[in-house]
Write an enzyme that holds these catalytic residues in place. Structure first.
Site, short mmCIF file in Angstrom:
data_model
loop_
_atom_site.label_atom_id
_atom_site.label_comp_id
_atom_site.label_asym_id
_atom_site.label_seq_id
_atom_site.Cartn_x
_atom_site.Cartn_y
_atom_site.Cartn_z
N GLU A 61 -7.27 1.20 -8.94
CA GLU A 61 -6.28 0.37 -7.79
C GLU A 61 -5.18 0.28 -8.25
OE1 GLU A 61 -8.63 -1.60 -4.83
OE2 GLU A 61 -10.03 0.06 -4.75
N GLU A 93 -15.15 4.96 -5.99
CA GLU A 93 -15.63 3.97 -5.41
C GLU A 93 -15.63 4.32 -3.51
OE1 GLU A 93 -13.69 0.14 -5.51
OE2 GLU A 93 -13.51 0.27 -7.74
#
Ligand code: AHR
Length: 508
Positions: A179, A309
């Site tokens: 991220e 994820e």
């Protein structure tokens, strides 16, 4: 079995194989977050909880039932604060650090590289290690790869031996960042792409070890991020002696409300239930969007897509640490999982890896623990029922007529989701009835090959909010589904409301 008109009418050509469904799309994730690593996996050698070298036995035995293909570690956001040298060497000499992302607790580093690799060996799973790009150095990445995978007496290999491990480990899956648009450094896509290229350059293949380098990627449907990454990878050109990346990733979570108020895991209205399903099914659109961007640069699909994820994210259970992300897990969560699996099978050509977040005690877990007690969640059972799809050949479900779409804020949400694959002389069909208020009759014309008698299993309950507790651990558990039949090559099944079923058919 009633003779009501089918809700779903579809065709599967058993003699027209699709791509292989990589087993790695059934991957898992263990972050240093809340009670996932500590308590969930690691209790320490001196614990009263039965363990092997500090790793709890009940959790390992349960997860072995899932044949989990890979385990991602150490994060997540934690990965971009993690300096791997803190987690090697004698445990009592390892530094304590602050886990500033998750609960602001002190991390004693008792679970580090050797403990993670021991866990993977106990689970029989492939390690997926994520390198720190946000706050780490290129040298740290290079050294970690050398420590893990080098066999001679190079400095990091020597250090590993001093710490008790003679042979190098074999590691393929290697993440570059996490991220980066957020907790991984708040970087711009072009900035991250440059950094990722640098880290990937020095994440070398030592000896026979071949890394699968996975560049961190977009959030949800941020296709611009994927576009920038693809441009930057493509611009490396043929002059490069080796391909720097083998996959790029993205993340996508499901919830009923907003990021600020995501809804409860077990107390929800019908509207929230359907909002959840609409969101979960959106994964299809997003997989198609990222795949389309990648196709423009890489029409042969050399580079894989990784959804490393995914899963449900609810408000934490009342009274628990908000930074620990502990949530219950209901039948609804299992149905969110099953519709993701169907989407993964349909996108098998490009999607090579996926990791549900997370394995124990955090977000959409397989297992919940309370001291020495452990329970399996409905999501665990959805994974167990789907294990037959690992490395199977996808069989597209086509010509679908779904007669019962549900209007969710102007979006027509289908009430049934389905997919199929074949492996080892059998066909496995997955069927989900999303409708919590009515049964669904499904009819699938199986063409091209003859099949034998079906064996069907169903996961359901009277209420989509039904869940397992430490006092009632099997409230939601699979059972045989009766009445499934094949007549003249046509499979007919009646699914109870809110149900996930699998049907196994031997090929004649
Ligand atoms: O899975 C929990 C967190 O969600 C991860 O650490 C992060 O990558 C994502 O935002």
């Amino acid at each position: 079995m009633t003779d009501r008109a089918p809700v779903l009418d579809a065709v599967v050509d058993l003699d027209v194989p699709g791509p292989t469904i990589s087993r790695h799309v059934y991957g898992h994730f263990a972050e240093h977050l809340g009670r996932c690593v500590y308590e969930g996996f690691w209790v320490g050698e001196d614990s009263d909880i039965p363990n092997v070298g500090g790793i709890r036995t009940d959790v390992v035995e349960a997860l072995r039932e899932l044949s989990i293909p890979n385990l991602r570690w150490p994060g997540g956001c934690f990965a971009d604060t993690y300096h791997w040298r803190d987690g090697v060497g004698p445990r009592d000499e390892r530094p304590r650090i602050a886990n500033t992302h998750w609960g602001d607790v002190v991390e004693d580093n008792s679970f580090g590289t050797h403990e993670f690799m021991a866990l993977c060996e106990l689970l029989g799973t492939a390690p997926y290690v994520s390198a720190n790009v946000g706050s780490g150095s290129v040298q740290e990445t290079a050294d970690w790869v050398e420590y893990l995978t080098r066999g001679d007496d190079a400095p990091m290999a020597r250090l590993r031996r001093e710490h008790g491990r003679e042979e190098p480990w074999s590691i393929a899956l290697f993440g570059i960042g996490n991220e980066p648009w957020g907790c991984g450094g708040n970087l711009r896509a072009d900035q991250f792409a440059s950094l990722a290229r640098q880290h990937a350059t020095y994440a070398r293949d030592h000896g026979d070890n071949r890394l699968v380098r996975i560049a961190a990627g977009a959030s949800d449907d941020d296709y611009a991020w994927t576009e920038t990454l693809m441009q930057q990878i493509a611009s490396l050109g043929d002059a490069n002696p080796r391909d720097l990346f083998q996959m790029i990733s993205f993340h996508f979570y499901t919830f009923a409300g907003t990021w600020g108020d995501k809804g409860s895991a077990t107390e929800f209205t019908r509207d929230e239930y359907w909002a959840t399903m609409r969101k979960a099914l959106d994964v299809r659109r997003i997989l198609a969007g990222h795949s389309a961007v990648m196709d423009a640069y890489d029409p042969q699909a050399k580079l894989g897509l990784a959804l490393d994820e995914w899963g449900t994210w609810w408000n934490v259970e009342p009274g628990t640490n908000p930074g620990f992300l502990y949530q219950q897990n209901a039948l609804r969560d299992a149905l969110v999982a099953s519709v993701h699996f169907d989407a993964f099978h349909d996108h098998a050509r490009r999607l090579r890896l996926a990791n549900i977040a997370q394995t124990v005690n955090v977000l959409q877990s397989m297992l919940l623990t309370d001291g020495a007690r452990m329970i399996r969640t409905p999501t665990f059972h959805a994974f167990a029922m789907s294990a037959g799809h690992h490395d199977a050949t996808a069989l597209p479900v086509r010509d679908v007529a779904d007669r019962a779409r549900h209007d969710v804020g102007g979006t027509a949400v289908p009430s049934v989701s389905a997919s199929a694959s074949t492996k080892d002389g059998a066909v496995l069909v997955s069927l989900t009835n999303l409708d919590p208020d009515g049964p669904a009759t499904v009819r699938i014309d199986l063409r091209g090959r003859a099949v034998g008698s079906p064996v069907a299993t169903v996961l359901t309950a009277d209420d989509p909010a039904a869940h397992n507790t430490f006092d009632e651990p099997d409230a939601v558990a699979p059972r045989p589904l009766d009445g499934v039949r094949v007549d003249d090559g046509v499979l007919t099944a009646e699914l109870p409301p809110a149900a996930f079923a699998t049907v196994r058919l031997p090929l004649a």
